[in-house]
Write a protein that holds these residues in place. Structure first.
Motif, PDB file in Angstrom:
ATOM      1  N   ILE A  22      27.238  30.348  44.604  1.00 16.17           N
ATOM      2  CA  ILE A  22      27.300  31.719  44.929  1.00 16.17           C
ATOM      3  C   ILE A  22      26.647  31.646  46.539  1.00 16.17           C
ATOM      4  CG2 ILE A  22      26.148  33.801  44.788  1.00 16.17           C
ATOM      5  CD1 ILE A  22      26.360  33.565  41.873  1.00 16.17           C
ATOM      6  N   HIS A  23      25.596  30.849  46.712  1.00 19.36           N
ATOM      7  CA  HIS A  23      25.307  30.836  48.210  1.00 19.36           C
ATOM      8  C   HIS A  23      26.136  30.243  49.129  1.00 19.36           C
ATOM      9  CE1 HIS A  23      22.396  29.946  51.335  1.00 19.36           C
ATOM     10  NE2 HIS A  23      22.770  28.828  51.601  1.00 19.36           N
ATOM     11  N   ARG A  24      26.792  29.073  48.494  1.00 20.70           N
ATOM     12  CA  ARG A  24      27.791  28.492  49.341  1.00 20.70           C
ATOM     13  C   ARG A  24      28.905  29.429  49.788  1.00 20.70           C
ATOM     14  NH1 ARG A  24      32.216  25.174  47.823  1.00 20.70           N
ATOM     15  NH2 ARG A  24      32.894  23.712  49.299  1.00 20.70           N
ATOM     16  N   LEU A  25      29.573  30.126  48.748  1.00 26.96           N
ATOM     17  CA  LEU A  25      30.633  31.060  48.726  1.00 26.96           C
ATOM     18  C   LEU A  25      30.352  32.326  49.723  1.00 26.96           C
ATOM     19  CD1 LEU A  25      32.250  30.452  45.220  1.00 26.96           C
ATOM     20  CD2 LEU A  25      33.181  29.507  47.589  1.00 26.96           C
ATOM     21  N   LEU A  58      32.644  33.922  52.417  1.00 32.35           N
ATOM     22  CA  LEU A  58      32.901  35.746  52.258  1.00 32.35           C
ATOM     23  C   LEU A  58      32.725  36.437  53.412  1.00 32.35           C
ATOM     24  CD1 LEU A  58      33.763  38.320  50.331  1.00 32.35           C
ATOM     25  CD2 LEU A  58      31.096  38.263  49.841  1.00 32.35           C
ATOM     26  N   ALA A  59      31.384  35.873  54.136  1.00 34.19           N
ATOM     27  CA  ALA A  59      31.129  36.586  55.290  1.00 34.19           C
ATOM     28  C   ALA A  59      32.197  36.307  56.460  1.00 34.19           C
ATOM     29  CB  ALA A  59      29.898  35.926  55.952  1.00 34.19           C
ATOM     30  N   THR A  60      33.180  35.284  56.347  1.00 38.63           N
ATOM     31  CA  THR A  60      34.098  35.054  57.151  1.00 38.63           C
ATOM     32  C   THR A  60      35.148  35.740  57.180  1.00 38.63           C
ATOM     33  OG1 THR A  60      34.940  33.063  56.259  1.00 38.63           O
ATOM     34  CG2 THR A  60      32.822  32.782  57.816  1.00 38.63           C
ATOM     35  N   LEU A  61      35.424  36.364  55.949  1.00 39.26           N
ATOM     36  CA  LEU A  61      36.791  37.061  55.835  1.00 39.26           C
ATOM     37  C   LEU A  61      36.833  38.406  56.623  1.00 39.26           C
ATOM     38  CD1 LEU A  61      36.710  36.955  51.673  1.00 39.26           C
ATOM     39  CD2 LEU A  61      38.155  35.447  53.487  1.00 39.26           C
ATOM     40  N   PRO A  62      38.112  38.950  56.674  1.00 39.48           N
ATOM     41  CA  PRO A  62      38.166  40.093  57.594  1.00 39.48           C
ATOM     42  C   PRO A  62      37.489  41.266  57.258  1.00 39.48           C
ATOM     43  CG  PRO A  62      40.315  39.022  57.314  1.00 39.48           C
ATOM     44  CD  PRO A  62      39.531  38.266  56.331  1.00 39.48           C
ATOM     45  N   GLU A 118      39.201  43.872  45.971  1.00 37.07           N
ATOM     46  CA  GLU A 118      39.649  43.239  44.835  1.00 37.07           C
ATOM     47  C   GLU A 118      40.025  41.602  45.292  1.00 37.07           C
ATOM     48  OE1 GLU A 118      41.144  46.008  46.099  1.00 37.07           O
ATOM     49  OE2 GLU A 118      40.852  47.446  44.514  1.00 37.07           O
ATOM     50  N   ASP A 119      40.101  41.339  46.437  1.00 37.28           N
ATOM     51  CA  ASP A 119      40.541  39.854  46.900  1.00 37.28           C
ATOM     52  C   ASP A 119      39.520  38.854  46.407  1.00 37.28           C
ATOM     53  OD1 ASP A 119      43.106  40.638  47.705  1.00 37.28           O
ATOM     54  OD2 ASP A 119      42.140  41.385  49.664  1.00 37.28           O
ATOM     55  N   PHE A 120      38.388  39.127  46.833  1.00 35.80           N
ATOM     56  CA  PHE A 120      37.318  38.216  46.495  1.00 35.80           C
ATOM     57  C   PHE A 120      35.971  38.449  45.904  1.00 35.80           C
ATOM     58  CE2 PHE A 120      34.283  35.018  47.958  1.00 35.80           C
ATOM     59  CZ  PHE A 120      35.045  33.711  47.860  1.00 35.80           C
ATOM     60  N   ARG A 121      35.783  37.738  44.808  1.00 32.56           N
ATOM     61  CA  ARG A 121      34.463  38.329  44.013  1.00 32.56           C
ATOM     62  C   ARG A 121      33.756  37.170  43.315  1.00 32.56           C
ATOM     63  NH1 ARG A 121      36.827  42.549  42.190  1.00 32.56           N
ATOM     64  NH2 ARG A 121      37.545  41.477  40.136  1.00 32.56           N
ATOM     65  N   ILE A 122      32.578  37.248  43.494  1.00 31.65           N
ATOM     66  CA  ILE A 122      31.655  35.917  42.940  1.00 31.65           C
ATOM     67  C   ILE A 122      30.741  36.392  42.217  1.00 31.65           C
ATOM     68  CG2 ILE A 122      32.444  34.111  44.619  1.00 31.65           C
ATOM     69  CD1 ILE A 122      30.087  34.633  46.390  1.00 31.65           C
ATOM     70  N   THR A 131      41.528  34.609  49.095  1.00 39.76           N
ATOM     71  CA  THR A 131      40.874  34.766  50.340  1.00 39.76           C
ATOM     72  C   THR A 131      41.851  35.388  51.449  1.00 39.76           C
ATOM     73  OG1 THR A 131      41.222  32.481  50.898  1.00 39.76           O
ATOM     74  CG2 THR A 131      39.222  33.095  49.879  1.00 39.76           C
ATOM     75  N   LYS A 132      43.051  35.468  51.149  1.00 37.46           N
ATOM     76  CA  LYS A 132      44.040  35.946  52.387  1.00 37.46           C
ATOM     77  C   LYS A 132      44.262  37.237  52.431  1.00 37.46           C
ATOM     78  CE  LYS A 132      46.598  31.509  51.633  1.00 37.46           C
ATOM     79  NZ  LYS A 132      47.891  30.842  51.058  1.00 37.46           N
ATOM     80  N   GLY A 133      43.574  38.070  51.728  1.00 37.75           N
ATOM     81  CA  GLY A 133      43.667  39.771  51.763  1.00 37.75           C
ATOM     82  C   GLY A 133      44.895  40.243  51.344  1.00 37.75           C
ATOM     83  N   PHE A 134      45.604  39.447  50.317  1.00 38.52           N
ATOM     84  CA  PHE A 134      46.876  40.067  49.974  1.00 38.52           C
ATOM     85  C   PHE A 134      46.944  41.211  49.181  1.00 38.52           C
ATOM     86  CE2 PHE A 134      50.406  39.525  46.762  1.00 38.52           C
ATOM     87  CZ  PHE A 134      51.537  39.788  47.614  1.00 38.52           C
ATOM     88  N   HIS A 135      45.912  41.518  48.458  1.00 33.51           N
ATOM     89  CA  HIS A 135      45.817  42.780  47.799  1.00 33.51           C
ATOM     90  C   HIS A 135      46.006  44.014  48.417  1.00 33.51           C
ATOM     91  CE1 HIS A 135      44.479  44.074  43.335  1.00 33.51           C
ATOM     92  NE2 HIS A 135      45.033  45.166  44.094  1.00 33.51           N
ATOM     93  N   GLY A 136      45.269  44.042  49.585  1.00 32.13           N
ATOM     94  CA  GLY A 136      45.139  45.201  50.432  1.00 32.13           C
ATOM     95  C   GLY A 136      46.581  45.428  51.145  1.00 32.13           C
TER      96      GLY A 136
END
Length: 358
Positions: free
Chosen positions: A269-272, A276-280, A286-290, A299-304
């Motif tokens: 969780i610390h590493r990921l 997460l902070a580098t994502l747009p 709904e794209d990234f959840r830990i 991580t590619k923002g496909f859902h939105g």
């Protein structure tokens, strides 16, 4: 443009001014919305698929055939061989044929990858997702998996999965795209959207298939989006964990395993979180959840982007066909008491999308 022939799908008024769009009924709207969604993936549908995957509205086979015939007569849908597509999407049948042929050549890869992953410690279920679960494959596609782990061992399994990926040449890692982990006592997927419902509906159990029934029961909310679809019953094959899996689990099943799980959870969780902070900033939640009980790594923002493309597609179809479609929502928020249950004892009440009466 004439009105549809079925009584359940009649327009709101008997006559409309010529400059007003034709108000489509629920059956025809549901079929158009279904074709619009799958067109975003360049995926035309066969007749049986269009009935099974018809979004939002439960329709009988007889009413389906009547509505399908009317949409063909109106020129909204076109039949090319055994496939149906929206007018203007003439290139899609050839694209699907090419992708189906490519998917057939990937079957051996899928079987090999599933055999390798089945040896991960505390793995309790394995599903094929993504395009291959729908029988197609892109030229640059990969093999997407959803993994179910033992309770309180999600990040232990994720740790060994990371070791596996490190041992594989980079060129072969696309055969092991493990982007969703859930524990067997918290199987409910919280993202109740059309995209998530489609992925749940099309999941293919690959390993420990008898246990997949619990997953589909826990996520029965997807039938609000796919009321005509029942998941295919998996074969009741006997399940025996591989020897390597049992060997790795033995020292990690007690207190030592609990400590290792706590360490792996904190470390991942610390590493990921840095990833997460580098994502747009405009990414979809709904794209990234830990968390301790879930890992979702899209991580590619496909859902939105897909949600935006779907709405734009519906707008363009209304303008092109001169119709007004019922706008069923892309996603549904559970009412109090309908949140995904934790464990097998309490199952979520399926969401019901109100049928519009025209």
């Amino acid at each position: 443009m004439t009105t549809l022939v079925t009584m359940m799908d009649a327009p709101r008024h008997n006559a409309q001014p010529q400059d007003e769009p034709l108000v489509m009924g629920p059956a025809s709207t549901a079929m158009i919305l279904t074709m619009a969604y799958f067109s975003l993936f360049n995926h035309p549908l066969r007749e049986d698929e269009l009935l099974r995957y018809c979004h939002f509205f439960a329709i009988s086979p007889a009413a389906f055939r009547d509505t399908l015939g009317a949409l063909l007569d109106q020129g909204i849908l076109v039949k090319s061989g055994a496939l149906f597509h929206l007018r203007g999407d003439d290139a899609l049948p050839a694209i699907r044929g090419e992708r189906e042929a490519r998917a057939a050549t990937w079957r051996v890869r899928v079987a090999r990858s599933a055999s390798v992953l089945a040896r991960l410690p505390f793995l309790r279920g394995l599903f094929l997702s993504g395009s291959l679960s729908k029988g197609t494959q892109d030229e640059r596609g990969d093999i997407d998996f959803l993994l179910v782990t033992a309770g309180n061992r999600l990040w232990t399994t994720r740790f060994f999965a990371s070791l596996l990926l490190k041992s594989i040449p980079e060129s072969g890692r696309r055969n092991f795209c493990m982007n969703y982990f859930l524990p067997e006592d918290r199987l409910g997927i919280p993202d109740r959207t059309l995209f998530s419902a489609t992925e749940v509906a099309c999941l293919k159990p690959l390993w420990n298939t008898p246990g997949s029934a619990a997953f589909f029961k826990q996520n029965s909310w997807f039938r609000a989006f796919y009321p005509n679809l029942e998941p295919a019953a998996p074969p009741e094959a006997p399940h025996r964990p591989p020897f390597l899996q049992r060997l790795l689990e033995w020292p990690l099943s007690g207190r030592l395993g609990d400590r290792f799980e706590a360490w792996a959870t904190q470390w991942f969780i610390h590493r990921l979180s840095h990833q997460l902070a580098t994502l747009p900033p405009d990414r979809s939640p709904e794209d990234f959840r830990i968390g301790p009980w879930e890992y979702k790594g899209h991580t590619k923002g496909f859902h939105g982007r897909l949600r935006k493309a779907w709405h734009e597609r519906l707008n363009s179809l209304e303008a092109a066909f001169g119709v007004q479609l019922i706008r069923w929502p892309w996603g549904r928020t559970p009412r109090p008491g309908q949140a995904p249950a934790e464990g097998f004892a309490r199952l979520p009440v399926p969401l019901r999308i109100r049928r519009h009466q025209l």
